[in-house]
Design an enzyme around this catalytic site. Structure first.
Site, PDB file in Angstrom:
ATOM      1  CG  HIS A 104      -0.832   3.125   4.322  1.00  0.00           C
ATOM      2  ND1 HIS A 104      -1.051   1.777   4.324  1.00  0.00           N
ATOM      3  CD2 HIS A 104       0.000   3.366   5.361  1.00  0.00           C
ATOM      4  CE1 HIS A 104      -0.380   1.208   5.318  1.00  0.00           C
ATOM      5  NE2 HIS A 104       0.264   2.170   5.962  1.00  0.00           N
ATOM      6  CB  CYS A 127      -0.959   0.015   1.188  1.00  0.00           C
ATOM      7  SG  CYS A 127      -2.128  -1.349   1.213  1.00  0.00           S
TER       8      CYS A 127
END
Length: 415
Positions: free
Chosen positions: A102, A52
């Site tokens: 993220h 991610c």
């Protein structure tokens, strides 16, 4: 020409091979399929890091992850690195974000004017990978539990989050339409589905007949048949500590399809808001994912490798008023999104970069001329499961992997 608005819709851990647009026969995703049928589909788009944080940082900066010191989900995305959000602001855009991104470190905006939701993952450095501790070191406590415990449910925290992301994304569209100013906007709406754990509510689970759910095409490999990184991941993901059965595999894939249909319902809601607000014709929609999901292929789960289910991502660009429907087979990657956005916003090639970038604009291909597309992508990996850095290069149908300097694999994907 009037500057277009941009709606960038992101899914998390959505493998291109799991979508009807990329020839899957089971998934029900009519809104995404409609985007593809009306838009431009990049058939061979890849993430630049199959996990991610580094993937999202690189697509925002148009640079390869290692060049920015992005090695795992605890690598700080430095505030000094300009992103497409910074440049779009320079070009007069209002830039907003709803959902997961993220970003690791104190800068949680990276050029966005506003974030409409909290983050779902930690922004600290707790998930740092320590290569010296070997392949079983798991800073994220990764195991096979999300596969074994997959199935239907009443409610999940992920659904709580993504319902909020969609609500705020729809509301942002209406609020942008209400403004008295005429400046263009860019809105990123980023969901955490269909990321594991593989659990979804009955509404979406029941869209599928369980007996129709196929098992993985490639069976689990024995340890001595695996490449070096795959063996590392076998132990990093705790596969030696769990027994994964065909029932588990079918349950996980059933839930994954349901999660895809859940994301699809959010895509439909965002498009409805665009239409009702009168802004659909002036808005370019981009649909993509940060990386894929192995979904049991070769006995592997999650991402962290360069095989097709982990690294091959959907990339669809939609604006019928500008481009007719087409499919482009040449290779491209997520770092091409930044220069594409800026060329479209600038109505000519954007050159005012503060530093060099690695991505290549896709505007010519969108306009019908893919001649100058490099047809080459690079992906990198050094996160959980690694005991050293790995890299993949794909050119044409050939995919080459250097796996920690231990194994070197070459595949012809036509074969």
């Amino acid at each position: 020409m009037k500057q277009p608005n941009f709606l960038f819709i992101m899914a998390d851990q959505l493998a291109a091979p799991a979508l009807p647009t990329y020839d899957d026969k089971i998934a029900k995703a009519p809104a995404i399929s409609r985007l593809a049928d009306e838009g431009v589909v990049f058939e061979n788009a890849y993430c630049n890091f199959p996990i991610c944080g580094p993937s999202r940082a690189s697509l925002h900066a148009g640079r390869l992850p290692f060049s920015m010191g992005m090695y795992d989900n605890a690598s700080e995305f430095m505030a000094s690195i300009p992103t497409f959000a910074h440049y779009l602001r320079q070009l007069g855009y209002r830039v907003e974000l709803s959902g997961k991104m993220h970003f690791v470190g104190p800068d949680q905006f990276h050029g966005y004017h506003a974030r409409h939701t909290t983050e779902i993952y930690p922004a600290n450095f707790a998930w740092s990978v320590d290569w010296s501790k070997g392949r079983e070191f798991r800073p994220t406590n990764l195991t096979m539990a999300p596969v074994i415990e997959s199935g239907s449910c009443i409610r999940t925290l992920q659904m709580d989050y993504d319902d909020e992301v969609a609500y705020n994304g729809v509301q942002a569209i209406y609020n942008l339409a209400r403004r008295e100013t005429a400046d263009p906007w860019m809105l990123t709406v980023s969901f955490t589905h269909p990321h594991s754990p593989f659990v979804i509510s009955d509404e979406f689970w029941d869209l599928y007949n369980h007996d129709d759910i196929p098992l993985p095409t490639v069976s689990p490999l024995k340890l001595d048949e695996m490449d070096h990184l795959s063996r590392n991941l076998h132990f990093c993901q705790g596969r030696h500590e769990f027994t994964v059965t065909d029932d588990h595999r079918r349950n996980a894939k059933h839930a994954y399809y349901g999660m895809i249909s859940y994301v699809d319902s959010k895509v439909a809601a965002l498009r409805e808001a665009l239409t009702k607000s009168g802004m659909a014709e002036d808005t370019i929609i981009i649909f993509a994912a940060d990386h894929g999901e192995m979904m049991g292929e070769r006995g592997m789960w999650y991402k962290q490798h360069f095989f097709e289910w982990a690294a091959h991502v959907p990339l669809i660009m939609h604006c019928p008023g500008r481009w007719g429907p087409k499919r482009i087979s040449k290779n491209c990657s997520l770092i091409g999104i930044m220069p594409t956005l800026l060329d479209l916003a600038n109505d000519r090639p954007f050159t005012d970069y503060a530093n060099s970038i690695d991505g290549h604009s896709l505007v010519d291909a969108l306009n019908g001329d893919a001649t100058n597309m490099p047809d080459t992508v690079i992906s990198e990996f050094a996160a959980d499961g690694s005991t050293g850095p790995s890299r993949m290069v794909k050119r044409g149908n050939l995919k080459y992997m250097d796996l920690e300097g231990e194994d070197f694999l070459l595949f012809d994907l036509n074969k």
